[in-house]
Design an enzyme around this catalytic site. Sequence first.
Site, PDB file in Angstrom:
ATOM      1  N   ILE A  19       0.830  -1.209   0.000  1.00  0.00           N
ATOM      2  CA  ILE A  19       0.000   0.000   0.000  1.00  0.00           C
ATOM      3  C   ILE A  19       0.868   1.263   0.000  1.00  0.00           C
ATOM      4  O   ILE A  19       0.604   2.213  -0.755  1.00  0.00           O
ATOM      5  CB  ILE A  19      -0.934  -0.038   1.235  1.00  0.00           C
ATOM      6  CG1 ILE A  19      -1.987  -1.150   1.069  1.00  0.00           C
ATOM      7  CG2 ILE A  19      -1.591   1.320   1.463  1.00  0.00           C
ATOM      8  CD1 ILE A  19      -2.794  -1.459   2.332  1.00  0.00           C
ATOM      9  N   ASP A  64      14.590   1.500  10.171  1.00  0.00           N
ATOM     10  CA  ASP A  64      13.831   0.484  10.899  1.00  0.00           C
ATOM     11  C   ASP A  64      13.071   1.195  12.009  1.00  0.00           C
ATOM     12  O   ASP A  64      13.680   1.734  12.941  1.00  0.00           O
ATOM     13  CB  ASP A  64      14.786  -0.567  11.476  1.00  0.00           C
ATOM     14  CG  ASP A  64      14.030  -1.689  12.180  1.00  0.00           C
ATOM     15  OD1 ASP A  64      12.844  -1.489  12.513  1.00  0.00           O
ATOM     16  OD2 ASP A  64      14.632  -2.752  12.398  1.00  0.00           O
ATOM     17  N   ASN A  91       2.164   4.776   7.472  1.00  0.00           N
ATOM     18  CA  ASN A  91       1.684   3.508   6.914  1.00  0.00           C
ATOM     19  C   ASN A  91       2.495   2.299   7.380  1.00  0.00           C
ATOM     20  O   ASN A  91       2.021   1.179   7.340  1.00  0.00           O
ATOM     21  CB  ASN A  91       1.754   3.621   5.371  1.00  0.00           C
ATOM     22  CG  ASN A  91       1.582   2.294   4.673  1.00  0.00           C
ATOM     23  OD1 ASN A  91       0.473   1.775   4.558  1.00  0.00           O
ATOM     24  ND2 ASN A  91       2.686   1.711   4.212  1.00  0.00           N
ATOM     25  N   SER A 148      -6.953   0.228   9.938  1.00  0.00           N
ATOM     26  CA  SER A 148      -7.421  -1.041   9.379  1.00  0.00           C
ATOM     27  C   SER A 148      -8.896  -1.172   9.756  1.00  0.00           C
ATOM     28  O   SER A 148      -9.353  -0.512  10.704  1.00  0.00           O
ATOM     29  CB  SER A 148      -6.637  -2.204  10.003  1.00  0.00           C
ATOM     30  OG  SER A 148      -7.261  -3.448   9.726  1.00  0.00           O
ATOM     31  N   TYR A 161      -1.951  -6.259  17.184  1.00  0.00           N
ATOM     32  CA  TYR A 161      -2.221  -5.526  15.934  1.00  0.00           C
ATOM     33  C   TYR A 161      -3.483  -4.679  16.086  1.00  0.00           C
ATOM     34  O   TYR A 161      -3.512  -3.507  15.724  1.00  0.00           O
ATOM     35  CB  TYR A 161      -2.361  -6.530  14.787  1.00  0.00           C
ATOM     36  CG  TYR A 161      -2.589  -5.914  13.424  1.00  0.00           C
ATOM     37  CD1 TYR A 161      -1.512  -5.546  12.622  1.00  0.00           C
ATOM     38  CD2 TYR A 161      -3.874  -5.713  12.922  1.00  0.00           C
ATOM     39  CE1 TYR A 161      -1.710  -4.994  11.355  1.00  0.00           C
ATOM     40  CE2 TYR A 161      -4.091  -5.165  11.671  1.00  0.00           C
ATOM     41  CZ  TYR A 161      -3.000  -4.820  10.887  1.00  0.00           C
ATOM     42  OH  TYR A 161      -3.210  -4.266   9.631  1.00  0.00           O
ATOM     43  N   LYS A 165      -3.990  -0.638  15.914  1.00  0.00           N
ATOM     44  CA  LYS A 165      -4.825  -0.011  14.890  1.00  0.00           C
ATOM     45  C   LYS A 165      -5.964   0.801  15.495  1.00  0.00           C
ATOM     46  O   LYS A 165      -6.363   1.820  14.942  1.00  0.00           O
ATOM     47  CB  LYS A 165      -5.358  -1.083  13.920  1.00  0.00           C
ATOM     48  CG  LYS A 165      -4.269  -1.702  13.044  1.00  0.00           C
ATOM     49  CD  LYS A 165      -3.613  -0.644  12.165  1.00  0.00           C
ATOM     50  CE  LYS A 165      -2.548  -1.198  11.243  1.00  0.00           C
ATOM     51  NZ  LYS A 165      -1.900  -0.160  10.432  1.00  0.00           N
TER      52      LYS A 165
END
Length: 278
Positions: A19, A64, A91, A148, A161, A165
Amino acid sequence: MGERLAGKVALVTGSTSGIGRAIAQLFAREGARVVVTGRRQALGEQVVAEIVAQGGQASCFRADFESMAAVRETVQFALQTYGRLDILVNNAMSHAVDWGKGRTVVELGEEEWDRMMAVGLKATFVACQEAIPAMLRDGGGAIVTIGSVRSLIPARGGLAYDVVKSGLINLSRQLNLDFGRQGIRSNLICPGWIINDPARAEKVAADPLLRIKAELLQTVGRAGRPDDIARAALFLASEDASFIAGAVLVVDGGLTILGGHEIQPLLEERYRRLFALP
Ligand SMILES: NC(=O)c1ccc[n+]([C@@H]2O[C@H](COP(=O)([O-])OP(=O)(O)OC[C@H]3O[C@@H](n4cnc5c(N)ncnc54)[C@H](OP(=O)(O)O)[C@@H]3O)[C@@H](O)[C@H]2O)c1
């Protein structure tokens, strides 16, 4: 080449693939000078080469985002290279990340939790902290953060995760309260199922069960492509969205409006056909 971002400088984190790469390419086609970043420098240089071959301008900086110093250096690289920063796209974070996958709150290690929080949440906080003063010096800017659908609906086995998000929602919205009157707009995109690379697209096309999933799980009848998210990001970053601040824009092809009762009969019918059941 378009002109919707003419004269702007954009930093797109996590733009070596998927993306972010599509966002970097589209922003460059619309006239922005783009900083491409991620850990895989060779891929980043490749994205830059593709942009330059199409007549655009871009530079690559390897970083990183587990290191907050690296996040700050990335923003400083954009400022030193192009002299300003108008657009920040947060992103970076691998969707396919294995860390913490399938673990409950009891099983997930603290170290894995910390790494997810660092790359997904803290790096976004630090990037904003470093970018906003520079944006304010030049009259404002646009921040687009990639959340997300799991910012809104958690998935079993995706604890860290999903926490990252959902945290991004209020990080993104809060920025408008603090800096909106000084010309900063911040918005969040919630992608659904995006097939983020050509190899994966081929795998889905070759697998009848995945094909059914791609067709049925979205009301538009297909899974998403990186460019679907890139076009939403372009809209939010551009002047077309000058009255949009604090939005949580779901870009999922209708994934989250389909309930089980809707999908179940469709699936049943497809499976009967696929396996030639009576
Ligand atoms: N694909 C989907 O279905 C989907 C759905 C919802 C949300 N999203 C979100 O969309 C965003 C992009 O995902 P994608 O699907 O395009 O996945 P992807 O192709 O794996 O891209 C992830 C990007 O983040 C970078 N990244 C990952 N860890 C990093 C680190 N430690 N430091 C610096 N950069 C790092 C990667 O670069 P390097 O590997 O070179 O470091 C890569 O450029 C993510 O925020 C993801 O959560 C994706």
